[in-house]
Design a protein around this motif. Structure first.
Motif, PDB file in Angstrom:
ATOM      1  N   GLN A  54       0.811  -1.215   0.000  1.00  0.00           N
ATOM      2  CA  GLN A  54       0.000   0.000   0.000  1.00  0.00           C
ATOM      3  C   GLN A  54       0.851   1.277   0.000  1.00  0.00           C
ATOM      4  N   ILE A  93      -4.983   5.291  -6.770  1.00  0.00           N
ATOM      5  CA  ILE A  93      -6.262   4.581  -6.638  1.00  0.00           C
ATOM      6  C   ILE A  93      -6.734   4.087  -8.006  1.00  0.00           C
ATOM      7  N   LEU A  96      -4.869   1.005  -9.059  1.00  0.00           N
ATOM      8  CA  LEU A  96      -5.351  -0.217  -8.415  1.00  0.00           C
ATOM      9  C   LEU A  96      -6.789  -0.548  -8.797  1.00  0.00           C
ATOM     10  N   ASN A  97      -7.393   0.257  -9.699  1.00  0.00           N
ATOM     11  CA  ASN A  97      -8.783   0.040 -10.137  1.00  0.00           C
ATOM     12  C   ASN A  97      -9.757   0.069  -8.954  1.00  0.00           C
ATOM     13  N   ARG A  98      -9.588   1.074  -8.115  1.00  0.00           N
ATOM     14  CA  ARG A  98     -10.471   1.250  -6.968  1.00  0.00           C
ATOM     15  C   ARG A  98     -11.246   2.554  -7.123  1.00  0.00           C
ATOM     16  N   ASN A  99     -12.249   2.726  -6.247  1.00  0.00           N
ATOM     17  CA  ASN A  99     -13.081   3.920  -6.286  1.00  0.00           C
ATOM     18  C   ASN A  99     -12.484   4.981  -5.362  1.00  0.00           C
ATOM     19  N   ASP A 102     -14.181   6.118  -1.918  1.00  0.00           N
ATOM     20  CA  ASP A 102     -14.039   5.362  -0.675  1.00  0.00           C
ATOM     21  C   ASP A 102     -12.943   5.932   0.219  1.00  0.00           C
ATOM     22  N   TYR A 103     -12.083   6.783  -0.333  1.00  0.00           N
ATOM     23  CA  TYR A 103     -10.972   7.339   0.443  1.00  0.00           C
ATOM     24  C   TYR A 103     -11.227   8.790   0.868  1.00  0.00           C
TER      25      TYR A 103
END
Length: 321
Positions: A54, A93, A96-99, A102-103
């Motif tokens: 991370q 983000i 990493l293919n994240r939304n 959410d952060y």
């Protein structure tokens, strides 16, 4: 003023509550969603290099920033201060293919927004229904003279100000309705009145036309010849000169001067203020130096006298042979 502030706050809280309820199932506020959508367009220029669990490094050229998704931190410190992921965090983000939503910090969530505006301000009755207080009503502040020279001109309205480079010296007639002076009806004047008789001349004239000026021809007038007038000769009067009587000079008697001898003044003897103080005698070396200096001055004086008699000016008399 306080009543206006209370009414504004009451209306705003209700309006914001309705706006939050209209978002539906959105996780974060609409304004934060717009910011994140702009950051997603900017993050495509940055390269992401994984470093550990991370932990990533975002670089473009010589610029680089360290991003830690576990602690929600970035080297630019924008994420820690605002609570919204910066462009470098959004790049990681997206890598990493994240939304990115959410952060986002929890105080930007929709639930927190609704909790903030869930409370309302209760309405109140008008001031006419308030109970009277037994205290004296507050008086207005005393009128004081402002610094500087007092103004004498009145404050002009916006319609009286300069417009389109032309100075307006009169009040504008915009919005006023004309009234005819013949039929007393509104909407027209006497020049366009339908009931105006033909023999009544219009007092208005076109704006662009100017009244014609009458040409006055000069009138030739013959010059009047005046008759010559003979000058009147007045004889000069004979005036005899006045002879002044001789005046005898005033004889001043001669006064002999009187010798007034000055009075004799005896010298005053002053006592010594310090009779018991002994004056120290000069040392021998000092007396010899004074004697030698006085002899030198005497020789110089004699030398000058000799040179003056001889008429010599080139020799320096201060130098002794």
């Amino acid at each position: 003023m306080l009543e206006e502030i209370r009414i504004y706050a009451m209306e705003r809280m209700y309006r914001m509550l309705l706006e939050g309820q209209s978002w539906g199932n959105l996780k974060i506020c609409s304004s934060i969603r717009l910011k994140i959508s702009k950051l997603k367009k900017q993050q495509r220029f940055w390269g992401v290099i994984p470093s550990g669990v991370q932990k990533y490094e975002v670089r473009i050229g010589n610029d680089g920033y360290a991003v830690d998704l576990n602690n929600n931190t970035c080297g630019c410190r924008s994420w820690q201060v605002s609570g919204i992921p910066c462009v470098y965090a959004v790049a990681v983000i997206s890598y990493l293919n994240r939304n990115a939503e959410d952060y986002v910090a929890p105080w930007f969530h929709t639930t927190m927004f609704l909790t903030c505006y869930n409370h309302t301000i209760n309405p109140l009755n008008g001031s006419s229904m308030w109970p009277e207080a037994p205290y004296m009503k507050p008086l207005p502040p005393q009128k004081r003279r402002l610094p500087g020279r007092p103004t004498l001109k009145r404050k002009k309205d916006q319609s009286e100000m300069e417009s389109k480079g032309k100075r307006r010296h009169t009040i504008s007639k915009a919005g006023s309705v004309n009234r005819c002076t013949i039929c007393r009806e509104r909407g027209h004047n006497r020049s366009t009145c339908p009931t105006r008789p033909a023999d009544v001349a219009s007092t208005s004239r076109p704006k662009n036309k100017k009244p014609k000026k009458c040409k006055v021809e000069p009138v030739q007038v013959d010059p009047v010849q005046a008759d010559p007038v003979d000058p009147v000769q007045v004889p000069a009067p004979n005036v005899e000169p006045i002879q002044a009587d001789p005046v005898d000079p005033v004889q001043v008697p001669h006064v002999e001067p009187v010798d007034d001898p000055a009075p004799h003044v005896e010298p005053v003897q002053v006592d010594d203020p310090h009779p018991n103080v002994d004056v120290p005698a000069q040392p021998v070396a000092t007396r010899k130096r004074i004697r030698k200096y006085s002899e030198r001055i005497t020789k110089i004086g004699l030398r000058r006298k000799v040179l003056k008699k001889e008429g010599s000016t080139g020799h320096n008399p201060m130098v002794l042979e």
